[in-house]
Scaffold this motif. Structure first.
Motif, PDB file in Angstrom:
ATOM      1  N   VAL A   4      -6.761 -26.217  35.098  1.00  0.00           N
ATOM      2  CA  VAL A   4      -7.793 -26.107  34.336  1.00  0.00           C
ATOM      3  C   VAL A   4      -7.688 -24.579  34.323  1.00  0.00           C
ATOM      4  N   GLU A   5      -8.264 -23.546  33.215  1.00  0.00           N
ATOM      5  CA  GLU A   5      -8.026 -22.161  32.538  1.00  0.00           C
ATOM      6  C   GLU A   5      -9.760 -21.984  32.580  1.00  0.00           C
ATOM      7  N   ILE A   6     -10.375 -20.998  33.089  1.00  0.00           N
ATOM      8  CA  ILE A   6     -11.406 -20.909  32.432  1.00  0.00           C
ATOM      9  C   ILE A   6     -11.719 -19.327  32.376  1.00  0.00           C
ATOM     10  N   TYR A   7     -12.168 -18.454  30.860  1.00  0.00           N
ATOM     11  CA  TYR A   7     -12.097 -17.185  30.373  1.00  0.00           C
ATOM     12  C   TYR A   7     -13.206 -16.736  30.887  1.00  0.00           C
ATOM     13  N   THR A   8     -13.291 -16.019  31.605  1.00  0.00           N
ATOM     14  CA  THR A   8     -14.867 -15.325  31.989  1.00  0.00           C
ATOM     15  C   THR A   8     -14.820 -13.762  31.836  1.00  0.00           C
ATOM     16  N   SER A   9     -16.199 -13.116  32.107  1.00  0.00           N
ATOM     17  CA  SER A   9     -16.757 -12.037  32.260  1.00  0.00           C
ATOM     18  C   SER A   9     -17.422 -12.524  34.155  1.00  0.00           C
ATOM     19  N   PRO A  10     -17.824 -11.313  34.216  1.00  0.00           N
ATOM     20  CA  PRO A  10     -17.824 -11.370  35.516  1.00  0.00           C
ATOM     21  C   PRO A  10     -19.806 -11.021  35.179  1.00  0.00           C
ATOM     22  N   LEU A  11     -20.103 -10.582  33.709  1.00  0.00           N
ATOM     23  CA  LEU A  11     -21.469 -10.115  33.804  1.00  0.00           C
ATOM     24  C   LEU A  11     -22.445 -11.463  33.218  1.00  0.00           C
ATOM     25  N   CYS A  12     -21.651 -12.613  32.887  1.00  0.00           N
ATOM     26  CA  CYS A  12     -21.626 -13.451  32.347  1.00  0.00           C
ATOM     27  C   CYS A  12     -22.158 -14.915  33.010  1.00  0.00           C
ATOM     28  N   GLY A  13     -23.765 -15.207  33.117  1.00  0.00           N
ATOM     29  CA  GLY A  13     -24.433 -16.364  33.969  1.00  0.00           C
ATOM     30  C   GLY A  13     -23.458 -17.687  33.395  1.00  0.00           C
ATOM     31  N   TYR A  14     -23.377 -17.815  32.373  1.00  0.00           N
ATOM     32  CA  TYR A  14     -23.107 -19.211  32.085  1.00  0.00           C
ATOM     33  C   TYR A  14     -21.585 -19.296  32.900  1.00  0.00           C
ATOM     34  N   CYS A  15     -20.995 -17.739  32.875  1.00  0.00           N
ATOM     35  CA  CYS A  15     -19.480 -18.167  33.649  1.00  0.00           C
ATOM     36  C   CYS A  15     -19.723 -18.739  35.080  1.00  0.00           C
ATOM     37  N   HIS A  16     -20.720 -17.641  35.594  1.00  0.00           N
ATOM     38  CA  HIS A  16     -20.677 -18.229  37.000  1.00  0.00           C
ATOM     39  C   HIS A  16     -21.077 -19.931  37.268  1.00  0.00           C
ATOM     40  N   ALA A  17     -22.409 -20.443  36.511  1.00  0.00           N
ATOM     41  CA  ALA A  17     -22.580 -22.132  36.112  1.00  0.00           C
ATOM     42  C   ALA A  17     -21.350 -22.821  36.064  1.00  0.00           C
ATOM     43  N   ALA A  18     -20.174 -22.416  35.499  1.00  0.00           N
ATOM     44  CA  ALA A  18     -19.233 -23.403  34.807  1.00  0.00           C
ATOM     45  C   ALA A  18     -18.661 -23.183  36.104  1.00  0.00           C
TER      46      ALA A  18
END
Length: 86
Positions: A4-18
């Motif tokens: 499983v790979e996830i592209y993120t940004s530290p400022l992204c609430g949706y990233c944190h939720a996922a």
């Protein structure tokens, strides 16, 4: 279990939720922070068929989409079988 790979940004609430959902399910994942590694963003866009927003989530070779897509799969009971497949 597939990778499983996830592209993120530290400022992204949706990233944190996922990431929180994946962690709650005990899923190990590789996180690619496109803010810290902007050279990886074109790779993300290409793999996500033009998707430019984060998160972009991949299970094995399958593009899941973003956070809403991940939660929709979970609500439909399709996420666990996808994560168990391999």
């Amino acid at each position: 279990m597939p990778q499983v790979e996830i592209y993120t940004s530290p400022l992204c609430g949706y990233c944190h939720a996922a990431k929180r959902l994946l962690t709650q399910k005990g899923v190990a994942f590789t996180e690619i922070d496109v803010l810290e590694h902007p050279d990886r963003k074109p790779e993300m866009i290409q793999r996500a068929n033009g998707g430019r927003t984060v998160p972009q989530i991949f299970v094995g070779e399958s593009h899941i989409g973003g956070c809403d897509d991940l939660f929709a799969l979970d609500r439909a009971g399709k996420l666990d079988p996808l994560l168990d497949a391999a």
